[in-house]
Design a protein around this motif. Structure first.
Motif, PDB file in Angstrom:
ATOM      1  N   PHE A 184      32.792  55.398  16.270  1.00  0.00           N
ATOM      2  CA  PHE A 184      33.753  56.474  16.461  1.00  0.00           C
ATOM      3  C   PHE A 184      33.528  57.558  15.412  1.00  0.00           C
ATOM      4  O   PHE A 184      33.153  57.265  14.273  1.00  0.00           O
ATOM      5  CB  PHE A 184      35.192  55.955  16.327  1.00  0.00           C
ATOM      6  CG  PHE A 184      35.640  55.051  17.438  1.00  0.00           C
ATOM      7  CD1 PHE A 184      36.351  55.552  18.522  1.00  0.00           C
ATOM      8  CD2 PHE A 184      35.356  53.695  17.406  1.00  0.00           C
ATOM      9  CE1 PHE A 184      36.777  54.719  19.548  1.00  0.00           C
ATOM     10  CE2 PHE A 184      35.774  52.851  18.423  1.00  0.00           C
ATOM     11  CZ  PHE A 184      36.487  53.364  19.498  1.00  0.00           C
TER      12      PHE A 184
ATOM     13  N   PRO B 162      39.635  62.097  18.676  1.00  0.00           N
ATOM     14  CA  PRO B 162      38.581  61.148  18.290  1.00  0.00           C
ATOM     15  C   PRO B 162      37.521  61.020  19.377  1.00  0.00           C
ATOM     16  O   PRO B 162      37.825  61.066  20.570  1.00  0.00           O
ATOM     17  CB  PRO B 162      39.339  59.833  18.099  1.00  0.00           C
ATOM     18  CG  PRO B 162      40.543  59.971  18.979  1.00  0.00           C
ATOM     19  CD  PRO B 162      40.910  61.424  18.963  1.00  0.00           C
TER      20      PRO B 162
ATOM     21  N   GLU C 200      34.179  58.676  20.781  1.00  0.00           N
ATOM     22  CA  GLU C 200      33.422  57.426  20.719  1.00  0.00           C
ATOM     23  C   GLU C 200      32.019  57.682  21.252  1.00  0.00           C
ATOM     24  O   GLU C 200      31.840  58.389  22.248  1.00  0.00           O
ATOM     25  CB  GLU C 200      34.084  56.321  21.532  1.00  0.00           C
ATOM     26  CG  GLU C 200      33.305  55.006  21.469  1.00  0.00           C
ATOM     27  CD  GLU C 200      33.991  53.835  22.144  1.00  0.00           C
ATOM     28  OE1 GLU C 200      33.462  52.715  22.055  1.00  0.00           O
ATOM     29  OE2 GLU C 200      35.057  54.047  22.759  1.00  0.00           O
TER      30      GLU C 200
ATOM     31  N   VAL D 198      40.460  58.164  25.582  1.00  0.00           N
ATOM     32  CA  VAL D 198      40.877  56.951  24.884  1.00  0.00           C
ATOM     33  C   VAL D 198      41.577  56.022  25.864  1.00  0.00           C
ATOM     34  O   VAL D 198      42.536  56.418  26.539  1.00  0.00           O
ATOM     35  CB  VAL D 198      41.821  57.289  23.715  1.00  0.00           C
ATOM     36  CG1 VAL D 198      42.303  56.018  23.032  1.00  0.00           C
ATOM     37  CG2 VAL D 198      41.124  58.208  22.723  1.00  0.00           C
TER      38      VAL D 198
ATOM     39  N   ASP E  96      43.195  50.968  23.489  1.00  0.00           N
ATOM     40  CA  ASP E  96      42.669  51.367  22.181  1.00  0.00           C
ATOM     41  C   ASP E  96      43.620  52.268  21.405  1.00  0.00           C
ATOM     42  O   ASP E  96      43.250  52.782  20.343  1.00  0.00           O
ATOM     43  CB  ASP E  96      41.332  52.097  22.360  1.00  0.00           C
ATOM     44  CG  ASP E  96      40.222  51.166  22.804  1.00  0.00           C
ATOM     45  OD1 ASP E  96      40.240  49.992  22.402  1.00  0.00           O
ATOM     46  OD2 ASP E  96      39.332  51.625  23.552  1.00  0.00           O
TER      47      ASP E  96
ATOM     48  N   VAL F  79      42.943  53.575  17.581  1.00  0.00           N
ATOM     49  CA  VAL F  79      42.742  54.994  17.282  1.00  0.00           C
ATOM     50  C   VAL F  79      43.727  55.468  16.218  1.00  0.00           C
ATOM     51  O   VAL F  79      43.370  56.248  15.321  1.00  0.00           O
ATOM     52  CB  VAL F  79      42.856  55.830  18.564  1.00  0.00           C
ATOM     53  CG1 VAL F  79      42.944  57.318  18.240  1.00  0.00           C
ATOM     54  CG2 VAL F  79      41.663  55.568  19.470  1.00  0.00           C
TER      55      VAL F  79
ATOM     56  N   ARG G  52      42.754  57.187  12.694  1.00  0.00           N
ATOM     57  CA  ARG G  52      43.341  58.456  12.246  1.00  0.00           C
ATOM     58  C   ARG G  52      43.892  58.321  10.824  1.00  0.00           C
ATOM     59  O   ARG G  52      43.650  59.176   9.963  1.00  0.00           O
ATOM     60  CB  ARG G  52      44.467  58.881  13.189  1.00  0.00           C
ATOM     61  CG  ARG G  52      44.021  59.394  14.547  1.00  0.00           C
ATOM     62  CD  ARG G  52      45.248  59.708  15.408  1.00  0.00           C
ATOM     63  NE  ARG G  52      44.896  60.182  16.721  1.00  0.00           N
ATOM     64  CZ  ARG G  52      44.704  61.461  17.032  1.00  0.00           C
ATOM     65  NH1 ARG G  52      44.842  62.388  16.090  1.00  0.00           N
ATOM     66  NH2 ARG G  52      44.388  61.816  18.259  1.00  0.00           N
TER      67      ARG G  52
END
Length: 205
Positions: free
Chosen positions: A69, A85, A87, A123, A127, A131, A135
């Motif tokens: 990530f 975010p 991946e 996302v 998850d 996540v 963060r």
């Protein structure tokens, strides 16, 4: 011209023997020059002899197999903004090929890795907790290292869902194809928005 070539040849041969090439240099006759030392080490390696290249102490880190990530952060008036975010997917990688985003994956558009490591911002619901942890860790890195401007924190998440920080990049690339700007675009920010924030942060306004 012939005299110049002879002189250059003489100096090259001296360097290969590890001798100084001119009077008054820091190295003395018989003391290795930088190029001569590199040549000596290369010859040692070719003969299978050990060469000390990195000093007396080394350390090794375990390869962490798992998901990768990237979390990008951008300065804002109320602290860092964590951008969406991303991946990295490793597509069609052979079982024996390590999942590493190296130079080829980032910059060589002719390489398999370049096309087989797309990033995605969607996302999965499962998850969400992971996540949020990423963060929080990214913001903690920002504060721990007293960072400013724009930052990208890279993570690996192992099979136990344990995050590992691979890198804290305090000056990630701002090219349109790079991960930071991809995350910024996902957040609705243009390069003009990003640069304006960076300038305001730099001058303290």
């Amino acid at each position: 011209m012939a005299a110049v070539l002879r002189e250059r040849t003489r100096r090259y041969q001296q360097e290969q023997r590890g001798e100084a090439t001119q009077p008054g240099e820091a190295t003395q006759r018989g003391e290795p020059t930088q190029r001569g030392e590199r040549t000596r080490r290369y010859q040692q390696e070719q003969r299978g002899e050990p060469a000390r290249r990195f000093g007396d102490e080394l350390f090794a880190e375990a390869y962490i197999d798992g998901r990768e990530f990237n979390l990008s952060l951008l300065c804002g008036p109320r602290g860092p903004q964590v951008l969406p975010p991303a991946e990295i997917d490793f597509v069609d990688y052979p079982p024996e090929k390590p999942h590493i985003v190296g130079y080829a994956a980032k910059w060589d558009d002719r390489a398999f890795e370049y096309h087989a490591t797309p990033r995605r911002f969607d996302v999965d619901e499962a998850d969400r907790g992971l996540v949020e942890t990423l963060r929080a860790l990214a913001v903690h890195c920002w504060r721990l290292f007293d960072l400013r401007g724009h930052v990208r924190v890279d993570f690996r998440v192992d099979e136990r869902n344990q995050p590992w920080i691979l890198e804290v990049n305090a000056n990630p690339c701002l090219s349109p194809e790079a991960g930071f700007m991809a995350a910024a675009a996902r957040a609705g920010l243009t390069i003009e928005h990003v640069v304006e924030r960076l300038l305001r942060d730099a001058v303290g306004s």
